[in-house]
Scaffold this motif. Sequence first.
Motif, PDB file in Angstrom:
ATOM      1  N   TYR A  62       0.853  -1.186   0.000  1.00 58.25           N
ATOM      2  CA  TYR A  62       0.000   0.000   0.000  1.00 58.25           C
ATOM      3  C   TYR A  62       0.885   1.230   0.000  1.00 58.25           C
ATOM      4  O   TYR A  62       1.786   1.369   0.822  1.00 58.25           O
ATOM      5  CB  TYR A  62      -0.917   0.020   1.226  1.00 58.25           C
ATOM      6  CG  TYR A  62      -1.843  -1.160   1.289  1.00 58.25           C
ATOM      7  CD1 TYR A  62      -2.716  -1.438   0.245  1.00 58.25           C
ATOM      8  CD2 TYR A  62      -1.844  -2.004   2.385  1.00 58.25           C
ATOM      9  CE1 TYR A  62      -3.576  -2.525   0.297  1.00 58.25           C
ATOM     10  CE2 TYR A  62      -2.701  -3.084   2.450  1.00 58.25           C
ATOM     11  CZ  TYR A  62      -3.555  -3.337   1.404  1.00 58.25           C
ATOM     12  OH  TYR A  62      -4.401  -4.411   1.457  1.00 58.25           O
ATOM     13  N   ILE A  63       0.639   2.118  -0.928  1.00 57.18           N
ATOM     14  CA  ILE A  63       1.392   3.363  -1.027  1.00 57.18           C
ATOM     15  C   ILE A  63       0.480   4.493  -0.558  1.00 57.18           C
ATOM     16  O   ILE A  63      -0.597   4.696  -1.107  1.00 57.18           O
ATOM     17  CB  ILE A  63       1.888   3.607  -2.462  1.00 57.18           C
ATOM     18  CG1 ILE A  63       2.786   2.438  -2.881  1.00 57.18           C
ATOM     19  CG2 ILE A  63       2.609   4.942  -2.562  1.00 57.18           C
ATOM     20  CD1 ILE A  63       3.237   2.473  -4.300  1.00 57.18           C
ATOM     21  N   HIS A  64       0.911   5.194   0.476  1.00 58.99           N
ATOM     22  CA  HIS A  64       0.123   6.260   1.095  1.00 58.99           C
ATOM     23  C   HIS A  64       0.734   7.607   0.754  1.00 58.99           C
ATOM     24  O   HIS A  64       1.947   7.733   0.616  1.00 58.99           O
ATOM     25  CB  HIS A  64       0.117   6.109   2.616  1.00 58.99           C
ATOM     26  CG  HIS A  64      -0.277   4.755   3.094  1.00 58.99           C
ATOM     27  ND1 HIS A  64      -1.557   4.446   3.457  1.00 58.99           N
ATOM     28  CD2 HIS A  64       0.449   3.619   3.257  1.00 58.99           C
ATOM     29  CE1 HIS A  64      -1.606   3.184   3.841  1.00 58.99           C
ATOM     30  NE2 HIS A  64      -0.407   2.662   3.724  1.00 58.99           N
ATOM     31  N   LYS A  65      -0.119   8.610   0.664  1.00 60.99           N
ATOM     32  CA  LYS A  65       0.352   9.966   0.381  1.00 60.99           C
ATOM     33  C   LYS A  65      -0.561  10.947   1.102  1.00 60.99           C
ATOM     34  O   LYS A  65      -1.782  10.818   1.055  1.00 60.99           O
ATOM     35  CB  LYS A  65       0.319  10.211  -1.132  1.00 60.99           C
ATOM     36  CG  LYS A  65       0.845  11.567  -1.533  1.00 60.99           C
ATOM     37  CD  LYS A  65       1.011  11.687  -3.041  1.00 60.99           C
ATOM     38  CE  LYS A  65      -0.318  11.791  -3.719  1.00 60.99           C
ATOM     39  NZ  LYS A  65      -0.229  12.156  -5.137  1.00 60.99           N
ATOM     40  N   ALA A  66       0.030  11.907   1.788  1.00 55.94           N
ATOM     41  CA  ALA A  66      -0.746  12.935   2.487  1.00 55.94           C
ATOM     42  C   ALA A  66      -0.004  14.259   2.390  1.00 55.94           C
ATOM     43  O   ALA A  66       1.223  14.299   2.355  1.00 55.94           O
ATOM     44  CB  ALA A  66      -0.962  12.558   3.947  1.00 55.94           C
TER      45      ALA A  66
END
Length: 88
Positions: A62-66
């Motif tokens: 899972y690749i998360h970005k914020a």
Amino acid sequence: MTVMWVTEPDDAHPTPPCSSVEYNIAGGKTVSKDGQVSTFKIPYSWEVTGDFVRGNISRELYIHKAQLVDLEPLQRYEYRVGCEMTGW
């Protein structure tokens, strides 16, 4: 500023964990922002030979970005990613 991090599903968290980032801005105010998550499928061939050939998916990440907003220039910030449910 945008932060990105990668998680891998496990028995305790088989679905994508939270994609939140928490940080402090001027005046010590803590800000929490929700981000986005996408799935990256890793082919078996990539893990064995390094060749990226689609097919025979061995696992997913899972690749998360914020995005951190309202940051002041030339300041040091600390942040953490995750959430209370899955941990920071």
